[in-house]
Write a protein that holds these residues in place. Structure first.
Motif, PDB file in Angstrom:
ATOM      1  N   PHE A 189       0.823  -1.201   0.000  1.00 10.40           N
ATOM      2  CA  PHE A 189       0.000   0.000   0.000  1.00 10.40           C
ATOM      3  C   PHE A 189       0.864   1.261   0.000  1.00 10.40           C
ATOM      4  N   GLU A 190       1.971   1.221   0.706  1.00 12.18           N
ATOM      5  CA  GLU A 190       2.888   2.356   0.692  1.00 12.18           C
ATOM      6  C   GLU A 190       3.550   2.516  -0.677  1.00 12.18           C
ATOM      7  N   MET A 191       3.860   1.393  -1.314  1.00  7.72           N
ATOM      8  CA  MET A 191       4.465   1.446  -2.639  1.00  7.72           C
ATOM      9  C   MET A 191       3.502   2.058  -3.651  1.00  7.72           C
ATOM     10  N   ILE A 192       2.242   1.623  -3.624  1.00  6.70           N
ATOM     11  CA  ILE A 192       1.246   2.161  -4.554  1.00  6.70           C
ATOM     12  C   ILE A 192       1.050   3.654  -4.307  1.00  6.70           C
ATOM     13  N   ASP A 193       0.951   4.033  -3.062  1.00  2.06           N
ATOM     14  CA  ASP A 193       0.766   5.443  -2.718  1.00  2.06           C
ATOM     15  C   ASP A 193       1.909   6.287  -3.260  1.00  2.06           C
ATOM     16  N   GLU A 194       3.122   5.797  -3.118  1.00  2.79           N
ATOM     17  CA  GLU A 194       4.296   6.551  -3.571  1.00  2.79           C
ATOM     18  C   GLU A 194       4.261   6.772  -5.081  1.00  2.79           C
ATOM     19  N   TRP A 195       3.875   5.746  -5.832  1.00  8.73           N
ATOM     20  CA  TRP A 195       3.800   5.884  -7.285  1.00  8.73           C
ATOM     21  C   TRP A 195       2.626   6.769  -7.699  1.00  8.73           C
ATOM     22  N   LEU A 196       1.466   6.563  -7.093  1.00  9.71           N
ATOM     23  CA  LEU A 196       0.284   7.310  -7.532  1.00  9.71           C
ATOM     24  C   LEU A 196       0.374   8.789  -7.184  1.00  9.71           C
ATOM     25  N   GLN A 197       1.182   9.141  -6.206  1.00 12.74           N
ATOM     26  CA  GLN A 197       1.374  10.556  -5.895  1.00 12.74           C
ATOM     27  C   GLN A 197       1.910  11.320  -7.093  1.00 12.74           C
ATOM     28  N   GLU A 198       2.600  10.618  -7.977  1.00 18.18           N
ATOM     29  CA  GLU A 198       3.174  11.270  -9.163  1.00 18.18           C
ATOM     30  C   GLU A 198       2.107  11.551 -10.214  1.00 18.18           C
ATOM     31  N   GLY A 199       0.969  10.843 -10.122  1.00 15.02           N
ATOM     32  CA  GLY A 199      -0.134  11.103 -11.041  1.00 15.02           C
ATOM     33  C   GLY A 199       0.179  10.693 -12.470  1.00 15.02           C
ATOM     34  N   MET A 200      -0.658  11.149 -13.376  1.00 12.95           N
ATOM     35  CA  MET A 200      -0.481  10.853 -14.791  1.00 12.95           C
ATOM     36  C   MET A 200       0.214  12.043 -15.440  1.00 12.95           C
ATOM     37  N   GLY A 201       1.290  11.805 -16.150  1.00 17.28           N
ATOM     38  CA  GLY A 201       2.006  12.890 -16.803  1.00 17.28           C
ATOM     39  C   GLY A 201       2.654  12.419 -18.087  1.00 17.28           C
ATOM     40  N   GLU A 202       3.479  13.272 -18.657  1.00 18.41           N
ATOM     41  CA  GLU A 202       4.120  12.930 -19.920  1.00 18.41           C
ATOM     42  C   GLU A 202       5.096  11.771 -19.774  1.00 18.41           C
ATOM     43  N   SER A 203       5.697  11.610 -18.592  1.00 18.12           N
ATOM     44  CA  SER A 203       6.721  10.575 -18.429  1.00 18.12           C
ATOM     45  C   SER A 203       6.215   9.348 -17.673  1.00 18.12           C
ATOM     46  N   LEU A 204       5.060   9.434 -17.008  1.00 12.24           N
ATOM     47  CA  LEU A 204       4.528   8.317 -16.233  1.00 12.24           C
ATOM     48  C   LEU A 204       3.129   7.942 -16.709  1.00 12.24           C
ATOM     49  N   HIS A 205       2.975   6.658 -17.020  1.00 18.11           N
ATOM     50  CA  HIS A 205       1.694   6.125 -17.465  1.00 18.11           C
ATOM     51  C   HIS A 205       1.243   5.067 -16.470  1.00 18.11           C
ATOM     52  N   ILE A 206       0.062   5.222 -15.901  1.00 18.62           N
ATOM     53  CA  ILE A 206      -0.450   4.291 -14.900  1.00 18.62           C
ATOM     54  C   ILE A 206      -1.554   3.426 -15.513  1.00 18.62           C
ATOM     55  N   ILE A 207      -1.470   2.132 -15.271  1.00 18.95           N
ATOM     56  CA  ILE A 207      -2.445   1.171 -15.796  1.00 18.95           C
ATOM     57  C   ILE A 207      -3.005   0.346 -14.648  1.00 18.95           C
ATOM     58  N   LEU A 208      -4.292   0.105 -14.674  1.00 18.13           N
ATOM     59  CA  LEU A 208      -4.908  -0.827 -13.739  1.00 18.13           C
ATOM     60  C   LEU A 208      -5.004  -2.195 -14.407  1.00 18.13           C
ATOM     61  N   TYR A 209      -4.577  -3.216 -13.689  1.00 19.22           N
ATOM     62  CA  TYR A 209      -4.648  -4.586 -14.191  1.00 19.22           C
ATOM     63  C   TYR A 209      -6.068  -4.922 -14.637  1.00 19.22           C
ATOM     64  N   GLU A 210      -7.027  -4.515 -13.835  1.00 23.07           N
ATOM     65  CA  GLU A 210      -8.425  -4.840 -14.135  1.00 23.07           C
ATOM     66  C   GLU A 210      -8.886  -4.198 -15.438  1.00 23.07           C
ATOM     67  N   GLU A 211      -8.404  -2.996 -15.740  1.00 18.11           N
ATOM     68  CA  GLU A 211      -8.762  -2.359 -17.007  1.00 18.11           C
ATOM     69  C   GLU A 211      -8.141  -3.099 -18.180  1.00 18.11           C
ATOM     70  N   MET A 212      -6.924  -3.636 -17.967  1.00 13.28           N
ATOM     71  CA  MET A 212      -6.301  -4.455 -19.008  1.00 13.28           C
ATOM     72  C   MET A 212      -7.130  -5.709 -19.261  1.00 13.28           C
ATOM     73  N   MET A 213      -7.743  -6.243 -18.206  1.00 11.62           N
ATOM     74  CA  MET A 213      -8.579  -7.426 -18.355  1.00 11.62           C
ATOM     75  C   MET A 213      -9.909  -7.089 -19.021  1.00 11.62           C
ATOM     76  N   TYR A 214     -10.541  -6.003 -18.574  1.00  9.73           N
ATOM     77  CA  TYR A 214     -11.865  -5.645 -19.064  1.00  9.73           C
ATOM     78  C   TYR A 214     -11.837  -5.017 -20.461  1.00  9.73           C
ATOM     79  N   HIS A 215     -10.837  -4.169 -20.706  1.00  8.70           N
ATOM     80  CA  HIS A 215     -10.786  -3.390 -21.956  1.00  8.70           C
ATOM     81  C   HIS A 215      -9.385  -3.429 -22.562  1.00  8.70           C
ATOM     82  N   PRO A 216      -8.899  -4.602 -22.947  1.00 11.51           N
ATOM     83  CA  PRO A 216      -7.510  -4.716 -23.397  1.00 11.51           C
ATOM     84  C   PRO A 216      -7.174  -3.860 -24.615  1.00 11.51           C
TER      85      PRO A 216
END
Length: 304
Positions: free
Chosen positions: A182-209
């Motif tokens: 949970f601390e690891m996820i929090d640390e990454w998500l604090q950076e948000g979505m930007g030009e250099s960081l792309h965040i993907i949810l596993y479940e979205e890859m499953m539902y909408h590949p």
């Protein structure tokens, strides 16, 4: 908790960063080299906590950068695992369309940074992570020595008799692989979505590949208009979990007592967790969801 019943780990520290990082015995021989690696402008780091779909994601990204073609040979021969293989391994791989793909489970603060490098972080609902991690550790349960590559030796977790309820407790206490999930996820998500960081949810890859593959292509500046009209659907088909199971030994080199690619479905935790265990995990997950409601909105239907 009696730590003697936990899987075996080696705990390492960074010479310049705070925190710790847990690795399986025998895999830490190159960690000093790894944390000294200086990122380059053409690096693409694919990052995650273990068992969040990073192998699947690497397969997709490789095909996006190679006109839909799959890995020619074993995964580790083309995509270095930063903390296991060290910086020398990165220098030995060939770029794909000018990009070097690097795998890592390191926390955000430990991952080498460059203003022009790109970073992809994939995250998965934690109840399913726990189940997948349980079978992952059990599959590498031996205490003998086996080579996974010419770069490092994997001794196994020495946990063949480990119990699921023990892993649930350890996960919630931050005593499993890498660090507190949970601390690891929090640390990454604090950076948000930007030009250099792309965040993907596993479940979205499953539902909408196909949608997620198109988002990845845009992030990687891959022009899909120049590809054949079935390009995205072909990648979806060729990176399906069923297809990856057929090539199971392509994704690992250590001795295992069970396949590396297991179910991969959303909601398998229901076959393993008690209601009380699920509530405990959901409580911590809700804290993340309340903090990042837009990024993690898919999880609303997966937790109490």
């Amino acid at each position: 908790m009696d730590t003697s019943v936990l899987p075996s780990y080696v705990t390492v520290t960074h010479p310049n960063k705070k925190g710790y990082f847990r690795m399986a015995p025998g895999t830490d021989v190159n960690i000093e080299s790894a944390v000294k690696y200086e990122a380059c402008r053409n690096d693409l780091f694919i990052c995650s906590y273990p068992k969040c779909g990073s192998t699947w994601l690497h397969n997709v990204v490789w095909r996006l950068l190679n006109d839909g073609d799959g890995l020619p040979g074993h995964f580790n021969d083309h995509i270095p695992f930063l903390e296991f293989d060290g910086e020398e391994a990165i220098g030995n791989v060939q770029p794909q369309r000018g990009i070097k793909i690097i795998k890592t489970h390191l926390p955000y603060s430990w991952v080498p940074k460059h203003a022009e490098a790109k970073y992809i972080f994939i995250v998965r609902e934690p109840k399913d992570v726990i189940v997948s991690l349980y079978y992952h550790i059990k599959g590498f349960a031996g205490s003998g020595t086996s080579k996974t590559s010419s770069r490092y030796v994997f001794d196994g977790y020495n946990w063949s008799e480990g119990r699921f309820e023990t892993l649930v407790d350890a996960f919630l206490e931050g005593r499993c692989d890498c660090m507190d999930y949970f601390e690891m996820i929090d640390e990454w998500l604090q950076e948000g979505m930007g030009e250099s960081l792309h965040i993907i949810l596993y479940e979205e890859m499953m539902y909408h590949p196909e949608n997620e593959i198109m988002r990845l292509a845009e992030f990687l500046n891959e022009d899909l208009s120049t590809k054949k009209h079935t390009f995205v659907s072909d990648i979806t088909k060729n990176t399906s979990l069923a297809k990856m199971k057929e090539e199971d030994k392509k994704w690992y080199k250590a001795n295992r007592t069970a396949p590396f690619i297991r179910k991969g479905i959303v909601g398998d935790w229901k076959n393993h967790m008690t209601p009380e265990q699920a509530i405990r995990v959901d409580k911590r997950t809700r804290q993340l969801l309340d903090k990042y409601p837009k990024i993690l909105k898919t999880w609303n239907s997966l937790i109490n």
